[in-house]
Design a protein around this motif. Structure first.
Motif, PDB file in Angstrom:
ATOM      1  N   THR A 171       0.833  -1.209   0.000  1.00 26.53           N
ATOM      2  CA  THR A 171       0.000   0.000   0.000  1.00 26.53           C
ATOM      3  C   THR A 171       0.864   1.254   0.000  1.00 26.53           C
ATOM      4  O   THR A 171       0.605   2.206  -0.736  1.00 26.53           O
ATOM      5  N   VAL A 191      -6.708   3.138  -6.888  1.00 26.49           N
ATOM      6  CA  VAL A 191      -7.927   2.389  -6.574  1.00 26.49           C
ATOM      7  C   VAL A 191      -7.607   1.187  -5.693  1.00 26.49           C
ATOM      8  O   VAL A 191      -6.491   0.668  -5.697  1.00 26.49           O
ATOM      9  N   CYS A 192      -8.608   0.750  -4.935  1.00 23.39           N
ATOM     10  CA  CYS A 192      -8.442  -0.411  -4.069  1.00 23.39           C
ATOM     11  C   CYS A 192      -9.808  -1.064  -3.870  1.00 23.39           C
ATOM     12  O   CYS A 192     -10.830  -0.557  -4.333  1.00 23.39           O
ATOM     13  N   TYR A 193      -9.828  -2.176  -3.165  1.00 21.78           N
ATOM     14  CA  TYR A 193     -11.069  -2.941  -3.014  1.00 21.78           C
ATOM     15  C   TYR A 193     -11.805  -2.644  -1.713  1.00 21.78           C
ATOM     16  O   TYR A 193     -12.937  -3.086  -1.502  1.00 21.78           O
ATOM     17  N   SER A 194     -11.161  -1.902  -0.805  1.00 21.26           N
ATOM     18  CA  SER A 194     -11.721  -1.698   0.539  1.00 21.26           C
ATOM     19  C   SER A 194     -12.120  -0.245   0.750  1.00 21.26           C
ATOM     20  O   SER A 194     -11.354   0.672   0.447  1.00 21.26           O
ATOM     21  N   ARG A 195     -13.331  -0.028   1.266  1.00 22.46           N
ATOM     22  CA  ARG A 195     -13.764   1.339   1.565  1.00 22.46           C
ATOM     23  C   ARG A 195     -12.890   1.972   2.639  1.00 22.46           C
ATOM     24  O   ARG A 195     -12.572   3.155   2.568  1.00 22.46           O
TER      25      ARG A 195
END
Length: 206
Positions: A171, A191-195
């Motif tokens: 990260t 962008v990432c997958y977790s809010r």
């Protein structure tokens, strides 16, 4: 205190979490009991008025005990789960009144001060903590420098795949790269997958 999910199954204490699962041997209760006796021996050897009113307790902050909990060496008043955290002080007071030897009086002010002073004399342990903190900080700085070198090596690559375990710095590496691209005047999307991680990115990039 035991992290993860702890449960008693077929007479065996088990712990799971963080990718690990297994039997606790000795059990959480046995560990707490041994620690209590060791603490009492250590403090009493340095005091003219020995401590006697003590009880070992087990805290499982990430576990929930069943309502029918009934364990001979670990009654419910000696084991605290996630639902007890909001009133933990009352739970400890109740345990002392229920399980501690009432022949011993509570600590008076002088005895309490002496006990605290004795416990604070563990200077070697404090020094070890300082050394460990310095070591962790040094490793973190080295990791950051290594990440920056990796980004520099990849500056001419249009695509790259970075693979690593949890906590290896993927990260942070992505954030370094995004900042450099933005500094070069390029439109950059991170962008990432977790809010939760997305919110973390927003705060870092602000």
């Amino acid at each position: 205190m035991k992290g993860g999910v702890v449960e008693l199954r077929n007479g065996e204490w088990r712990q799971s979490g963080g990718g690990w699962s297994g039997i606790l041997d000795p059990s959480s209760v046995e560990q707490a009991q041994r620690a209590k006796h060791e603490l009492l021996r250590w403090v009493n050897a340095r005091s003219s008025r020995p401590l006697g009113r003590a009880v070992h307790l087990v805290a499982l902050p990430f576990s929930t005990l069943p309502r029918e909990w009934d364990v001979p060496d670990a009654p419910r008043t000696m084991v605290f789960d996630a639902d007890d955290l909001g009133h933990l002080a009352n739970c400890v007071a109740t345990a002392l009144k229920t399980h501690a030897d009432q022949r011993f009086l509570a600590l008076d002010e002088l005895q309490a001060k002496h006990t605290v002073k004795t416990l604070r004399q563990t200077l070697r342990a404090l020094a070890n903590h300082k050394s460990l903190a310095a070591h962790i900080e040094h490793e973190g700085n080295e990791l950051t420098r290594e990440q920056e070198r990796v980004v520099s090596l990849l500056r001419f690559q249009n695509r790259a795949q970075i693979v690593g375990g949890a906590g290896s710095g993927k990260t942070h590496l992505a954030m370094i790269k995004a900042r450099r691209l933005a500094a070069e005047g390029k439109r950059t999307a991170l962008v990432c997958y977790s809010r939760g991680l997305a919110r973390h990115f927003e705060l870092l990039a602000a």
